[in-house]
Design a protein around this motif. Sequence first.
Motif, PDB file in Angstrom:
ATOM      1  N   VAL A 173       0.853   2.998  -3.239  1.00  0.00           N
ATOM      2  CA  VAL A 173      -0.319   3.839  -3.497  1.00  0.00           C
ATOM      3  C   VAL A 173      -0.088   5.235  -2.938  1.00  0.00           C
ATOM      4  O   VAL A 173      -0.300   6.244  -3.624  1.00  0.00           O
ATOM      5  CB  VAL A 173      -1.581   3.208  -2.875  1.00  0.00           C
ATOM      6  CG1 VAL A 173      -2.795   4.100  -3.109  1.00  0.00           C
ATOM      7  CG2 VAL A 173      -1.819   1.815  -3.439  1.00  0.00           C
ATOM      8  N   GLY A 174       0.354   5.296  -1.690  1.00  0.00           N
ATOM      9  CA  GLY A 174       0.625   6.600  -1.093  1.00  0.00           C
ATOM     10  C   GLY A 174       1.727   7.351  -1.812  1.00  0.00           C
ATOM     11  O   GLY A 174       1.636   8.568  -2.024  1.00  0.00           O
TER      12      GLY A 174
ATOM     13  N   THR B 205      -1.349  13.860   1.241  1.00  0.00           N
ATOM     14  CA  THR B 205      -1.304  12.401   1.304  1.00  0.00           C
ATOM     15  C   THR B 205      -1.190  11.924   2.745  1.00  0.00           C
ATOM     16  O   THR B 205      -1.869  10.969   3.150  1.00  0.00           O
ATOM     17  CB  THR B 205      -0.116  11.872   0.483  1.00  0.00           C
ATOM     18  OG1 THR B 205      -0.203  12.369  -0.862  1.00  0.00           O
ATOM     19  CG2 THR B 205      -0.114  10.354   0.448  1.00  0.00           C
TER      20      THR B 205
ATOM     21  N   PHE C  82      -4.214   9.588   4.562  1.00  0.00           N
ATOM     22  CA  PHE C  82      -3.956   8.218   4.998  1.00  0.00           C
ATOM     23  C   PHE C  82      -3.896   8.098   6.521  1.00  0.00           C
ATOM     24  O   PHE C  82      -4.246   7.047   7.065  1.00  0.00           O
ATOM     25  CB  PHE C  82      -2.676   7.694   4.353  1.00  0.00           C
ATOM     26  CG  PHE C  82      -2.869   7.258   2.929  1.00  0.00           C
ATOM     27  CD1 PHE C  82      -3.423   6.027   2.637  1.00  0.00           C
ATOM     28  CD2 PHE C  82      -2.514   8.089   1.868  1.00  0.00           C
ATOM     29  CE1 PHE C  82      -3.621   5.617   1.323  1.00  0.00           C
ATOM     30  CE2 PHE C  82      -2.707   7.696   0.557  1.00  0.00           C
ATOM     31  CZ  PHE C  82      -3.265   6.458   0.282  1.00  0.00           C
TER      32      PHE C  82
ATOM     33  N   GLY D 104       0.087   3.720   3.379  1.00  0.00           N
ATOM     34  CA  GLY D 104       0.117   4.889   2.509  1.00  0.00           C
ATOM     35  C   GLY D 104       0.780   6.091   3.145  1.00  0.00           C
ATOM     36  O   GLY D 104       1.327   6.966   2.452  1.00  0.00           O
TER      37      GLY D 104
ATOM     38  N   PHE E   2       0.819  -1.208   0.000  1.00  0.00           N
ATOM     39  CA  PHE E   2       0.000   0.000   0.000  1.00  0.00           C
ATOM     40  C   PHE E   2       0.858   1.266   0.000  1.00  0.00           C
ATOM     41  O   PHE E   2       0.371   2.348  -0.334  1.00  0.00           O
ATOM     42  CB  PHE E   2      -0.939   0.019   1.207  1.00  0.00           C
ATOM     43  CG  PHE E   2      -2.069  -0.969   1.124  1.00  0.00           C
ATOM     44  CD1 PHE E   2      -2.682  -1.249  -0.089  1.00  0.00           C
ATOM     45  CD2 PHE E   2      -2.520  -1.637   2.251  1.00  0.00           C
ATOM     46  CE1 PHE E   2      -3.725  -2.159  -0.183  1.00  0.00           C
ATOM     47  CE2 PHE E   2      -3.569  -2.542   2.180  1.00  0.00           C
ATOM     48  CZ  PHE E   2      -4.171  -2.810   0.958  1.00  0.00           C
ATOM     49  N   SER E   3       2.129   1.116   0.393  1.00  0.00           N
ATOM     50  CA  SER E   3       3.012   2.283   0.375  1.00  0.00           C
ATOM     51  C   SER E   3       3.189   2.818  -1.039  1.00  0.00           C
ATOM     52  O   SER E   3       3.405   4.020  -1.241  1.00  0.00           O
ATOM     53  CB  SER E   3       4.374   1.922   0.972  1.00  0.00           C
ATOM     54  OG  SER E   3       5.052   0.976   0.156  1.00  0.00           O
TER      55      SER E   3
ATOM     56  N   THR F 146       5.420   8.418   2.698  1.00  0.00           N
ATOM     57  CA  THR F 146       5.188   9.823   2.395  1.00  0.00           C
ATOM     58  C   THR F 146       5.722  10.719   3.499  1.00  0.00           C
ATOM     59  O   THR F 146       6.339  11.757   3.233  1.00  0.00           O
ATOM     60  CB  THR F 146       3.690  10.082   2.187  1.00  0.00           C
ATOM     61  OG1 THR F 146       3.188   9.162   1.221  1.00  0.00           O
ATOM     62  CG2 THR F 146       3.444  11.493   1.695  1.00  0.00           C
TER      63      THR F 146
END
Length: 644
Positions: free
Chosen positions: A147-148, A161, A165, A221, A144-145, A225
């Motif tokens: 996606v972020g 972001t 999240f 996510g 999922f990282s 970031t």
Amino acid sequence: MMIWFVRVAAVIENDKRYSFRFHGSTVHERNDCSFTVLSCSCFFYLPVSFWPLQTDSKVSRMKEDAQDKDTVESSVEFTGQHAAEGRSGGWLAGNLLLVNQGLATLAFFGVNVNLVLFLTRVLQQSNADAANNVSKWTGALNIFSLVGAFLSDSYWGGYKTCVVFQTVFVFGLTVLSLTSHLFLIKPSGCGDQWTPCGSHTNLEVRLFYFVIYMVALGNGGYQPTVASFGADQFDEDDPKEAHSKDSFFLYFYLALNLGSLFSNTCLSYFEDRGMWAWGFWASTVSAFVALLIFVGATPTYRHRKPGGNTLSRFCQVVVAASRKWRVGMPPRADDLYEEDGKELQVAGGRRRIFHTEGFGFLDRAAVVDSDDFTFQAQSTGRKLWRLCTITQVEEVKCVLRLLPIWLCTILYSVVFTQMASLFVVQGAAMRRTVGGVTIPPSIMSAFDILSVVAVIFFYKRLLQPLVCRVRKNTTGLTELQRMGIGLIIAALAMVSAGVVEHFRLKLRCRGCTAASSLHIMWQVPQYVLIGASEVFMYVSQLQFFNGQTPDGLKSFGSALYMTSIAFGNFFSDFIITIVMKITGKGGRPGWIPANLNDGHLDRFYFLLAALSCADLVVYVVCAKSYKCIKMEGRCKKATGGFHV
């Protein structure tokens, strides 16, 4: 000035001027003829004073003072102005992000550290199934990282972001706490070592998995970031701030481990005694406070503009190079197409990347052809899918050069993930009484955290200055060299774990489920070695991938570090499955059975040690051939090499 939780909401009418002052620095001013509404969706944790400015001359003086400060051209403040040193970013914002990271990590590990025990005790899963499910969940979290990272680099930017999240993370923890209390922990107090929980319906189990994967989405996510967003608070072209940026990654990982220390001790102790809902609620509160602090520190941040769709930029290079596979290459790299600095600044503030040798096929995407432009009445436009800039081509090259290094780090993550799964199962099968109190096996991960803290200060205060003095440079060990050291220590950790398991089996009760008489404190060396390897591997990995990616891919660089953990978890699941199929043939219990007293977990640990040694050999070859990124405006030489 007092510190309050306040909801900032200002309505500015007519022609009045207002400003917000934080710690004595005016950071925001507006002049609107009608009205302006400045509103936050949550409470700010800030020292705030709010008043009208008296005269226009005062405003002018403040603008002149701001102009005297050195600006950071690649970053902006929340007002939209270029970031100024001393007014935003630096350790003012960095320290608040470290606090945010510590609290968010406390919340995450309140779920993660005992998840394998929750699955075995509450949902009645076997040890192998629980270990595999934890590996899959942790792997999904790290996937999922990406996606972020994509949303941060392409469209939202780091700040938005992180807020989105983190909000998902808080919501997931809230629902998890409610679900556990209302449906799963039945009868009340079950889930400890002695009281089994009742059966659960398929709907309840599916709801549980949905919620914990929501927690994984939020945390996954957010993590890459916030790491790159924290690094953005330091100007890489300023020697002093560039040094602080390197230190930030160390302290970022330190904050991560200090945050998990409370979860691995206090929360782990209560959850081991069946107080699962209480532990989940504590995690929820911690995550909520972390979100408040992050949003409250908004005026102190520097923001890097998103650079547009990174995936489309990559595809444009591949398509353009494929279309021109018959086009002859120019004799000089200077003849390849590049935009000027102003155009790059418009495209997300990205710095120019200089041409490098290698992957020559991709260079064809920057060869100028007569069909590469569209001519209109008063302007000329470039066809993006036929002609790409050198910087755009080099972005793709940078990622391709990072992939071999990234692949070599996956096996390390296989070793690391055993700490949250099989180390816990192994500890549960040992004597765990300390001073008349039975401790939970997951509390042993506190030694990993203490090791991380100790090694960080050892490296920062002793090892790095010593290496700099011996080598007569200011960089010390490079990131790639430190990652190699991490692989060596990880192999030693697996050897240590295998030796402990070998002696545990000698003192076991064969055919029964009673714990071995070997004390759990014999696990301390393997946890300490894993902690030491983390500092050399994961901190260096985070710093290396962030430093070796272009400006428009910083979050992606941090996500590479997390996806390494993700694929490590998936590969761990694969290895365990294969090992059990091979060693469990003919009705044999296999190496990792439900009752460890009937298995040979020590052989599995020794297998991982052997695989780590083989991976180290491949890694050294890849690291020696790696070429560092060459970006415009770097204040220091890249430190990614593996020179001796």
